[in-house]
Write an enzyme that holds these catalytic residues in place. Structure first.
Site, PDB file in Angstrom:
ATOM      1  N   LYS A 151      42.847  38.607  39.690  1.00  0.00           N
ATOM      2  CA  LYS A 151      41.874  38.310  38.625  1.00  0.00           C
ATOM      3  C   LYS A 151      41.343  39.612  38.036  1.00  0.00           C
ATOM      4  O   LYS A 151      40.926  40.518  38.770  1.00  0.00           O
ATOM      5  CB  LYS A 151      40.729  37.462  39.168  1.00  0.00           C
ATOM      6  CG  LYS A 151      39.744  37.023  38.091  1.00  0.00           C
ATOM      7  CD  LYS A 151      38.782  35.988  38.619  1.00  0.00           C
ATOM      8  CE  LYS A 151      37.740  35.604  37.578  1.00  0.00           C
ATOM      9  NZ  LYS A 151      38.347  35.046  36.354  1.00  0.00           N
ATOM     10  N   HIS A 174      37.667  35.180  44.262  1.00  0.00           N
ATOM     11  CA  HIS A 174      38.850  34.847  43.476  1.00  0.00           C
ATOM     12  C   HIS A 174      40.061  35.616  44.007  1.00  0.00           C
ATOM     13  O   HIS A 174      39.925  36.578  44.753  1.00  0.00           O
ATOM     14  CB  HIS A 174      38.662  35.194  41.995  1.00  0.00           C
ATOM     15  CG  HIS A 174      37.981  34.112  41.216  1.00  0.00           C
ATOM     16  ND1 HIS A 174      36.605  34.034  41.101  1.00  0.00           N
ATOM     17  CD2 HIS A 174      38.465  33.057  40.519  1.00  0.00           C
ATOM     18  CE1 HIS A 174      36.286  32.990  40.353  1.00  0.00           C
ATOM     19  NE2 HIS A 174      37.396  32.381  39.989  1.00  0.00           N
TER      20      HIS A 174
END
Length: 238
Positions: free
Chosen positions: A137, A133
């Site tokens: 995040k 990600h």
């Protein structure tokens, strides 16, 4: 539908854009500086919540008090589900939560479940999960990766432990290792692998942007209307 957006970050703004394009109305937007209250949800048919683990439970409680249905995309609060079930009681609200609302990801969950079922009798295939990600995040591993781990572990008796941290030394045979990378601007890539001496099988889902999550959250909100109780995306017809 008249939708209250609880959590008005990048995800909330994407949901707003797609909801308006579909003919829905935004009944209000709320965030940490303007939290949702019972009175401020009066005009909403449904709430869609993408906030933080620290605020999600309070937001759900507010929706229950306002007798509003709520779709919850925030993860990291599931240990408090018993508390939410108790708060819901016989209240006239529906709650639908999921680690990931993307239609593609929910199809992916079902594909992985089928693959794990096929691997039950092949102990020489060792499963693993890896996700990537964007570097902003907050949680690691992702809620989606943890859900994938639960799906695999529930079907393979030889994997009854899930490890999400750094593993020093040899990994126990009964452990399913979930790993994460945070870098760049990845919207989200999840890979489930089954490795053996002879070959490797990999299943991968890659999100291109947030639109898939928004479309799924709106689909969930439409499905939830008129239903009372607590549900997950596993119960939504895709």
């Amino acid at each position: 539908m008249r939708i209250a957006l609880i959590g008005y970050g990048k995800m909330g703004k994407t949901i707003e854009e797609i909801a308006l394009a579909q003919g829905h109305t935004i009944a209000g937007t709320f965030d940490i500086d303007r939290p949702a209250e019972v009175t401020s949800l009066a005009d909403a048919d449904v709430c869609i919540e993408f906030s933080t683990p620290a605020t999600a439970v309070d937001n759900i409680r507010t929706a229950i008090a306002a007798k509003k249905d709520i779709v919850v995309g925030t993860t990291g609060w599931y240990d408090r589900l018993p508390e939410i079930r108790e708060a819901l009681g016989t209240a006239q609200s529906g709650i639908l939560y999921s680690a990931n609302f993307s239609i593609g990801v929910n199809v992916f969950f079902r594909i992985v479940a089928a693959a794990a079922d096929l691997m039950r009798n092949f102990d020489n295939y060792d499963p693993y999960i890896h996700e990537v990600h964007h570097r902003q995040k907050a949680d690691s591993p992702s809620g989606t990766a943890l859900r994938l781990a639960e799906i695999v572990a529930s079907r393979l008796a030889r994997k009854n432990e899930i490890a999400t941290g750094r593993m020093d030394g040899r990994i126990p045979e009964n452990t399913l290792h979930v790993t994460s990378t945070r870098t760049g601007t990845f919207a989200g890539t999840h890979t489930v692998g089954f490795d053996s001496e002879a070959d490797l099988i990999e299943l991968t889902h890659t999100a291109r942007n947030r639109k898939g999550f928004a479309l799924g959250a709106l689909r969930a909100a439409e499905w939830l209307r008129g239903r009372k109780g607590i549900y997950t995306m596993d119960e939504v017809e895709l």
